[in-house]
Design a protein around this motif. Sequence first.
Motif, short mmCIF file in Angstrom:
data_model
loop_
_atom_site.label_atom_id
_atom_site.label_comp_id
_atom_site.label_asym_id
_atom_site.label_seq_id
_atom_site.Cartn_x
_atom_site.Cartn_y
_atom_site.Cartn_z
N VAL A 1 -93.98 -61.95 -12.46
CA VAL A 1 -93.97 -61.72 -13.91
C VAL A 1 -94.32 -60.24 -14.16
N GLU A 2 -93.41 -59.57 -15.01
CA GLU A 2 -93.67 -58.17 -15.38
C GLU A 2 -94.54 -58.16 -16.63
N PRO A 3 -95.41 -57.19 -16.73
CA PRO A 3 -96.32 -57.16 -17.90
C PRO A 3 -95.58 -57.01 -19.22
N ALA A 4 -94.51 -56.30 -19.26
CA ALA A 4 -93.83 -56.03 -20.52
C ALA A 4 -92.80 -57.08 -20.87
N SER A 5 -92.55 -58.04 -19.99
CA SER A 5 -91.48 -59.01 -20.23
C SER A 5 -92.10 -60.41 -20.25
N PRO A 6 -91.77 -61.20 -21.31
CA PRO A 6 -92.31 -62.58 -21.33
C PRO A 6 -91.61 -63.47 -20.33
N ALA A 7 -90.38 -63.19 -19.96
CA ALA A 7 -89.64 -64.02 -19.00
C ALA A 7 -90.00 -63.58 -17.60
N PRO A 8 -90.08 -64.49 -16.64
CA PRO A 8 -90.42 -64.12 -15.26
C PRO A 8 -89.30 -63.29 -14.62
N PHE A 9 -89.68 -62.33 -13.85
CA PHE A 9 -88.71 -61.51 -13.13
C PHE A 9 -88.04 -62.34 -12.05
N LEU A 10 -88.81 -63.22 -11.39
CA LEU A 10 -88.28 -64.07 -10.33
C LEU A 10 -89.13 -65.33 -10.29
N ILE B 1 -98.55 -56.55 -7.93
CA ILE B 1 -97.53 -55.77 -7.22
C ILE B 1 -97.64 -54.33 -7.73
N GLN B 2 -97.93 -53.40 -6.86
CA GLN B 2 -98.21 -52.01 -7.26
C GLN B 2 -97.14 -51.06 -6.70
N ARG B 3 -96.97 -49.99 -7.48
CA ARG B 3 -96.02 -48.90 -7.09
C ARG B 3 -96.72 -47.59 -7.40
N ASP B 4 -96.96 -46.80 -6.38
CA ASP B 4 -97.65 -45.52 -6.53
C ASP B 4 -99.00 -45.71 -7.20
N GLY B 5 -99.68 -46.79 -6.83
CA GLY B 5 -101.02 -47.05 -7.35
C GLY B 5 -101.03 -47.65 -8.73
N ARG B 6 -99.87 -47.97 -9.29
CA ARG B 6 -99.84 -48.55 -10.64
C ARG B 6 -99.25 -49.95 -10.56
N GLU B 7 -99.88 -50.91 -11.30
CA GLU B 7 -99.44 -52.31 -11.29
C GLU B 7 -98.17 -52.42 -12.11
N ILE B 8 -97.12 -52.98 -11.43
CA ILE B 8 -95.86 -53.13 -12.14
C ILE B 8 -95.50 -54.59 -12.36
N ALA B 9 -96.18 -55.53 -11.70
CA ALA B 9 -95.91 -56.96 -11.89
C ALA B 9 -97.03 -57.75 -11.22
N LYS B 10 -97.02 -59.08 -11.49
CA LYS B 10 -97.98 -60.00 -10.87
C LYS B 10 -97.22 -61.05 -10.09
N LEU B 11 -97.70 -61.34 -8.89
CA LEU B 11 -97.09 -62.32 -8.00
C LEU B 11 -98.04 -63.53 -7.88
#
Length: 543
Positions: A109-118, A139-149
Amino acid sequence: MPDSPAPPSSLAPPTASRRPFGWQRNSLTFAVVLALLLGLLLPTTVVLLYDGQKTRETAMEDLKRDLARTSEIMSLSLAEPVWQVSPDLAEPMVKAQVDDPRFVAVKVVEPASPAPFLSFERPQEAGEAALTLSQTRAIQRDGREIAKLTVSMSAAPLLQARQAEVWRTFWRSGLTLTLSLVLMLWVLQRYVLRPMTALTGAAEALAAGRLEQPLRVGGADEIARVGMAMERMRQALLSAFEALRQHNLNLEATVAQRTGELTTSNAELSDALATLQKAQRELVESEKLASLGRLVAGVAHELNTPLGNALTVVSTLDDRYKQLENMLAGSVQMRRSTLEELARDTRRAQDILQRNVQKAADLVRDFKQVAIDQTADLRRDFDLGKVVEDVLVMVEPSFKHTPFVIETNLCHGLIMNSYPGAMGQVLTNLLMNALLHGFEGMDRGRVRVRCARLSDQEAELSVEDDGRGMDESVRRRIFDPFFTTKLGTGGSGLGMHIVHSIVTNVLGGQIEVRSTPGQGTQMLMRLPLMAPQRATGEASEVH
């Protein structure tokens, strides 16, 4: 163990009512089967239950460890697809993991999107939720959280596989136990139960008295040795019965001879007992007469004084009357003073004579009453204090010229319906016993006689001295017949025995002896105010 042959035809076979393999509850087969079941099946069941519980704990621990490792790997591998917003790129990665049957759900799930990414999820079976663990990672990219697994995994598949293995183990154990049981029962039946059944039949034949039937059990094992021992026992019994039959031939003659000897011995013993009882009665009677003799001697001694005084007064009066006769005859001059003096002397002599004769009459009356009571043994109403005083009058002469005195504390008006003669004999014996035994070797002493009412049905009579006392060995035997501490010096040993017999059998009371060496003796009697009825002739046996 060598094979035992089939039991011979001479042995009794097992009855038709017995179950196959001896399945009675108290049989050896039942005990062996029960031991096998308890010794194998029960521990196996406990181990399987323990393994099942331990398997569940181990599976949950492994699942927790695999869940942490898998979620960490997936969070790292999904970082690039999520950053590029490419679900198609992420889906092969997820499918590679969810092929494992333990996976229940995977959601990104992405923080900015209510629908699950996968998202991936498979249906769960009933009860599987308790075995499911979930873990969420960033799930982090360059030290920043971009989604939750979020990953969910279940231990149910692993537990099902292990439970299937447990059941296979259980059935293998059951089959092994069944085969072992069948083999053991077969061995037990062939080498133990069959020979024991033969021994049982032989033992029943012996118990029924069929000793002529020989016992034959083949083999050399323990059961065969038991059979040989039983055969030796059968032969020994045959020999013993034969000896018994020979002995019985002379038994009747022996019994008749012994019976005659016993009859003769019993007759001799009966004669000896009758002689002994007669001698005892004569001794008791002589003791009674001796008691009366002591009373007679005492009364005679007491009568001597008043009768002697009376005789002296009569002699004096005779002299004075002769003097008066001479005066009247004229040989001597009669004077008034002489007549007055004669009148005064006559009056004094009359007074002295009346007092002494009255005292003698009282003594005779008391002795007569005591003698009648002790010889006639009549039951009547009497005052206990008065009877005690009458007996003391008879006994006091024996104490008169001794340093020993009698003190009394009597309750007058204490009316009893009993046997005063028996009461007097008891009191006489106790007082004479204190004089002869209690004060032996002493220069002074006191005897206290006391009577009192205990209740409406009982009175207490006590004779207590401050003499030598007695030790415990004498006190225990004091009422035994023919027991005396003056054996060979005039003691019959029946005085206290008569006292005990009269108190308990005639007067219906109880007597207790309290004594300590050097501190005197107390004879304490509890007597009913109404003596019990007794058979005619009983007095003669006790008195």
